[in-house]
Design a protein around this motif. Structure first.
Motif, PDB file in Angstrom:
ATOM      1  N   GLY A  42      -0.960  -1.450   9.288  1.00 58.71           N
ATOM      2  CA  GLY A  42       0.091  -1.008  10.194  1.00 58.71           C
ATOM      3  C   GLY A  42      -0.037   0.476  10.464  1.00 58.71           C
ATOM      4  N   ALA A  43       0.919   1.015  11.195  1.00 64.08           N
ATOM      5  CA  ALA A  43       0.860   2.410  11.602  1.00 64.08           C
ATOM      6  C   ALA A  43       1.446   3.357  10.568  1.00 64.08           C
ATOM      7  CB  ALA A  43       1.585   2.598  12.936  1.00 64.08           C
ATOM      8  N   GLY A  44       1.972   2.821   9.457  1.00 64.40           N
ATOM      9  CA  GLY A  44       2.566   3.669   8.433  1.00 64.40           C
ATOM     10  C   GLY A  44       3.975   4.098   8.807  1.00 64.40           C
ATOM     11  N   TRP A  45       4.788   4.399   7.765  1.00 61.50           N
ATOM     12  CA  TRP A  45       6.175   4.784   8.053  1.00 61.50           C
ATOM     13  C   TRP A  45       6.721   5.809   7.058  1.00 61.50           C
ATOM     14  CZ3 TRP A  45       9.611   3.985   4.083  1.00 61.50           C
ATOM     15  CH2 TRP A  45       9.214   3.079   3.083  1.00 61.50           C
ATOM     16  N   ARG A  46       6.105   5.955   5.895  1.00 58.70           N
ATOM     17  CA  ARG A  46       6.688   6.774   4.827  1.00 58.70           C
ATOM     18  C   ARG A  46       6.193   8.212   4.973  1.00 58.70           C
ATOM     19  NH1 ARG A  46       6.287   5.492  -1.703  1.00 58.70           N
ATOM     20  NH2 ARG A  46       8.245   6.517  -2.276  1.00 58.70           N
ATOM     21  N   ALA A  47       6.860   8.958   5.846  1.00 59.73           N
ATOM     22  CA  ALA A  47       6.384  10.287   6.217  1.00 59.73           C
ATOM     23  C   ALA A  47       6.229  11.205   5.024  1.00 59.73           C
ATOM     24  CB  ALA A  47       7.334  10.902   7.245  1.00 59.73           C
ATOM     25  N   ASP A  63       0.838  -1.198   0.000  1.00 57.94           N
ATOM     26  CA  ASP A  63       0.000   0.000   0.000  1.00 57.94           C
ATOM     27  C   ASP A  63       0.874   1.249   0.000  1.00 57.94           C
ATOM     28  OD1 ASP A  63      -2.259   1.664   0.189  1.00 57.94           O
ATOM     29  OD2 ASP A  63      -2.234   1.617   2.384  1.00 57.94           O
ATOM     30  N   HIS A  64       1.143   1.766  -1.195  1.00 58.66           N
ATOM     31  CA  HIS A  64       1.814   3.060  -1.346  1.00 58.66           C
ATOM     32  C   HIS A  64       1.197   3.778  -2.540  1.00 58.66           C
ATOM     33  CE1 HIS A  64       4.779   2.552   1.785  1.00 58.66           C
ATOM     34  NE2 HIS A  64       4.984   1.319   1.364  1.00 58.66           N
ATOM     35  N   PHE A  65       1.625   5.017  -2.759  1.00 58.04           N
ATOM     36  CA  PHE A  65       0.997   5.848  -3.791  1.00 58.04           C
ATOM     37  C   PHE A  65       1.910   6.155  -4.968  1.00 58.04           C
ATOM     38  CE2 PHE A  65      -1.649   7.710  -0.104  1.00 58.04           C
ATOM     39  CZ  PHE A  65      -2.557   6.670  -0.207  1.00 58.04           C
ATOM     40  N   TYR A  66       3.228   6.082  -4.756  1.00 60.89           N
ATOM     41  CA  TYR A  66       4.145   6.335  -5.863  1.00 60.89           C
ATOM     42  C   TYR A  66       5.456   5.613  -5.592  1.00 60.89           C
ATOM     43  CZ  TYR A  66       5.474  10.153  -2.652  1.00 60.89           C
ATOM     44  OH  TYR A  66       5.827  10.899  -1.563  1.00 60.89           O
ATOM     45  N   GLY A  67       6.362   5.651  -6.604  1.00 58.59           N
ATOM     46  CA  GLY A  67       7.549   4.820  -6.575  1.00 58.59           C
ATOM     47  C   GLY A  67       8.590   5.228  -5.545  1.00 58.59           C
ATOM     48  N   PHE A  68       9.645   4.432  -5.460  1.00 61.60           N
ATOM     49  CA  PHE A  68      10.724   4.641  -4.504  1.00 61.60           C
ATOM     50  C   PHE A  68      11.986   5.152  -5.199  1.00 61.60           C
ATOM     51  CE2 PHE A  68       7.801   1.926  -2.312  1.00 61.60           C
ATOM     52  CZ  PHE A  68       7.892   2.314  -0.979  1.00 61.60           C
ATOM     53  N   ASP A  69      12.460   4.450  -6.221  1.00 65.47           N
ATOM     54  CA  ASP A  69      13.640   4.926  -6.945  1.00 65.47           C
ATOM     55  C   ASP A  69      13.343   6.252  -7.642  1.00 65.47           C
ATOM     56  OD1 ASP A  69      15.024   2.687  -6.140  1.00 65.47           O
ATOM     57  OD2 ASP A  69      14.490   1.542  -7.933  1.00 65.47           O
ATOM     58  N   HIS A  87      -3.422  -7.111   2.348  1.00 68.58           N
ATOM     59  CA  HIS A  87      -2.505  -6.031   2.019  1.00 68.58           C
ATOM     60  C   HIS A  87      -1.219  -6.177   2.824  1.00 68.58           C
ATOM     61  CE1 HIS A  87      -6.365  -4.081   0.759  1.00 68.58           C
ATOM     62  NE2 HIS A  87      -5.595  -3.777  -0.267  1.00 68.58           N
ATOM     63  N   HIS A  88      -0.144  -5.594   2.299  1.00 67.56           N
ATOM     64  CA  HIS A  88       1.209  -5.862   2.810  1.00 67.56           C
ATOM     65  C   HIS A  88       1.939  -4.569   3.186  1.00 67.56           C
ATOM     66  CE1 HIS A  88       5.531  -7.132   2.444  1.00 67.56           C
ATOM     67  NE2 HIS A  88       5.054  -8.256   2.909  1.00 67.56           N
ATOM     68  N   VAL A  89       1.545  -3.833   4.135  1.00 68.52           N
ATOM     69  CA  VAL A  89       0.251  -3.769   4.801  1.00 68.52           C
ATOM     70  C   VAL A  89      -0.277  -2.364   4.584  1.00 68.52           C
ATOM     71  CG1 VAL A  89       0.718  -5.507   6.580  1.00 68.52           C
ATOM     72  CG2 VAL A  89       1.354  -3.134   7.011  1.00 68.52           C
ATOM     73  N   LEU A  90      -1.556  -2.137   4.843  1.00 65.14           N
ATOM     74  CA  LEU A  90      -2.135  -0.813   4.704  1.00 65.14           C
ATOM     75  C   LEU A  90      -1.530   0.162   5.714  1.00 65.14           C
ATOM     76  CD1 LEU A  90      -5.881  -1.900   4.530  1.00 65.14           C
ATOM     77  CD2 LEU A  90      -4.523  -1.083   2.595  1.00 65.14           C
ATOM     78  N   GLY A  91      -1.306   1.403   5.279  1.00 66.33           N
ATOM     79  CA  GLY A  91      -1.002   2.465   6.218  1.00 66.33           C
ATOM     80  C   GLY A  91      -2.312   3.028   6.748  1.00 66.33           C
ATOM     81  N   HIS A  92      -2.557   2.905   8.051  1.00 68.21           N
ATOM     82  CA  HIS A  92      -3.898   3.237   8.543  1.00 68.21           C
ATOM     83  C   HIS A  92      -4.230   4.710   8.342  1.00 68.21           C
ATOM     84  CE1 HIS A  92      -3.532   5.660  12.219  1.00 68.21           C
ATOM     85  NE2 HIS A  92      -2.461   4.969  12.543  1.00 68.21           N
ATOM     86  N   GLY A  93      -3.232   5.577   8.271  1.00 71.04           N
ATOM     87  CA  GLY A  93      -3.510   7.000   8.128  1.00 71.04           C
ATOM     88  C   GLY A  93      -3.930   7.425   6.749  1.00 71.04           C
ATOM     89  N   TYR A  94      -3.893   6.509   5.786  1.00 71.61           N
ATOM     90  CA  TYR A  94      -4.295   6.847   4.420  1.00 71.61           C
ATOM     91  C   TYR A  94      -5.809   6.886   4.246  1.00 71.61           C
ATOM     92  CZ  TYR A  94       0.553   5.882   2.983  1.00 71.61           C
ATOM     93  OH  TYR A  94       1.914   5.886   2.838  1.00 71.61           O
ATOM     94  N   ARG A  95      -6.538   6.260   5.165  1.00 72.76           N
ATOM     95  CA  ARG A  95      -7.999   6.169   5.048  1.00 72.76           C
ATOM     96  C   ARG A  95      -8.608   6.279   6.438  1.00 72.76           C
ATOM     97  NH1 ARG A  95      -5.056   2.601   2.509  1.00 72.76           N
ATOM     98  NH2 ARG A  95      -5.060   2.593   0.225  1.00 72.76           N
ATOM     99  N   PRO A  96      -9.731   6.969   6.580  1.00 75.59           N
ATOM    100  CA  PRO A  96     -10.374   7.051   7.898  1.00 75.59           C
ATOM    101  C   PRO A  96     -10.774   5.666   8.402  1.00 75.59           C
ATOM    102  CG  PRO A  96     -11.287   8.686   6.390  1.00 75.59           C
ATOM    103  CD  PRO A  96     -10.436   7.775   5.565  1.00 75.59           C
ATOM    104  N   PRO A  97     -10.744   5.438   9.713  1.00 78.68           N
ATOM    105  CA  PRO A  97     -11.031   4.102  10.242  1.00 78.68           C
ATOM    106  C   PRO A  97     -12.381   3.532   9.819  1.00 78.68           C
ATOM    107  CG  PRO A  97     -10.073   5.478  11.937  1.00 78.68           C
ATOM    108  CD  PRO A  97     -10.328   6.378  10.770  1.00 78.68           C
TER     109      PRO A  97
END
Length: 293
Positions: free
Chosen positions: A116-121, A50-56, A83-93
């Motif tokens: 999960g709690a998300g990590w990609r600030a 669960d992300h929105f755009y690339g890394f490299d 999902h591997h795994v959802l960032g919970h802050g991307y969508r309201p509970p």
């Protein structure tokens, strides 16, 4: 998870990203057409990040996780979905709970809420989403799980937490069965105790050394006991990033690695094979590794 004669269940991670190795085309879309029909009959579950755009490169495509997993659910009918795994802050509970209930209904009970709690600030910032401190994100995640389970099992559920509230947030049709909750976390201070309190499945990401693994698994189990839960009821998943086997020796090495995981208390191995463009190594893995497991 789907019943399996194996002591270790296998997941297939399909990359939602498109990068230089895939000519910047989303790998999951390629696998849907060319790889998954051959691969998935040999696997128990299908996973998608669960992300929105690339890394490299930020411009590398990244398919939205809910839409893509729903698409794959309709096209591949005999695997569990996570999902591997959802960032919970991307969508309201409450929206997460409603989407999960819907996909559980449409898939015939094959959905696992991986979150999960998300990590990609920087991704949160780019999309205008708040990214509070780790303790706050973990507390929010715990409230989200509570909200989901209320909305999956009750009519007119209400909840008033520190961060989130619902008031009569019905989510019909109620999912049957209630989706398991898989929490992805590695943090020993906040994340692993949360897993022990509320998760059905712990996605541990890595194994590490025997000492490191024993300590982290112990944190989960101790937290479960303090919460009045049976630690043995919490299943454990890890992800292994490995190439598909090209030789008999490759298969033997993979078989040896996977066969030893149940002894360490691991129930699910989620395999990240990257971007295979041929089904030949997929069939080799099925015949020389999966069949032997």
């Amino acid at each position: 998870m789907r019943p399996s004669p194996r002591s270790l269940k296998l997941g297939w991670l399909s990359p939602a990203i498109g990068n230089a190795g895939s000519d910047h085309q989303p790998i999951a879309a390629y696998q849907d057409r060319h790889i998954l029909p051959t691969a998935l009959p040999h696997f128990d579950s299908l996973w998608l990040a669960d992300h929105f755009y690339g890394f490299d490169r930020k411009q590398d495509p990244f398919l939205e996780a809910w839409t893509t997993l729903t698409w794959l659910a309709a096209r591949h009918e005999n695997v569990m979905l996570c999902h591997h795994v959802l960032g919970h802050g991307y969508r309201p509970p409450a929206l997460t709970a409603k989407m999960a209930a819907t996909l559980q209904h449409l898939s015939g009970g094959r959905f696992i809420l991986g979150i999960g709690a998300g990590w990609r600030a920087e991704e949160y910032a780019a999309y205008g989403y708040p990214f509070p401190s780790t303790p706050v994100r973990m507390a929010q995640l715990e409230e989200l799980v509570q909200i989901c389970r209320l909305m999956w099992t009750q009519a007119e559920p209400t909840f008033s937490g520190t961060y989130f509230q619902i008031d009569g947030a019905d989510a019909p049709p109620l999912p049957d069965p209630v989706p398991p909750v898989c929490i992805g976390s590695a943090g020993e201070k906040f994340g692993l105790p949360l897993v022990g309190r509320v998760a059905d499945i712990w996605h541990a990401a890595r194994v590490g050394s025997a000492e490191d693994w024993t300590r982290r698994l112990g944190i989960v189990h101790d937290s479960a006991e303090r919460a009045g839960r049976d630690p043995a009821a919490i299943e454990v998943a890890i992800t292994l990033e490995r190439p598909l086997p090209e030789t008999d020796a490759d298969s033997a090495a993979l078989l040896d690695e996977l066969a030893g995981l149940p002894e360490r208390g691991i129930h699910h191995a989620v395999m990240d094979f990257g971007h295979p463009t041929s089904t030949e190594p997929v069939l080799r893995f099925a015949e020389q590794v999966v069949a032997e497991l």
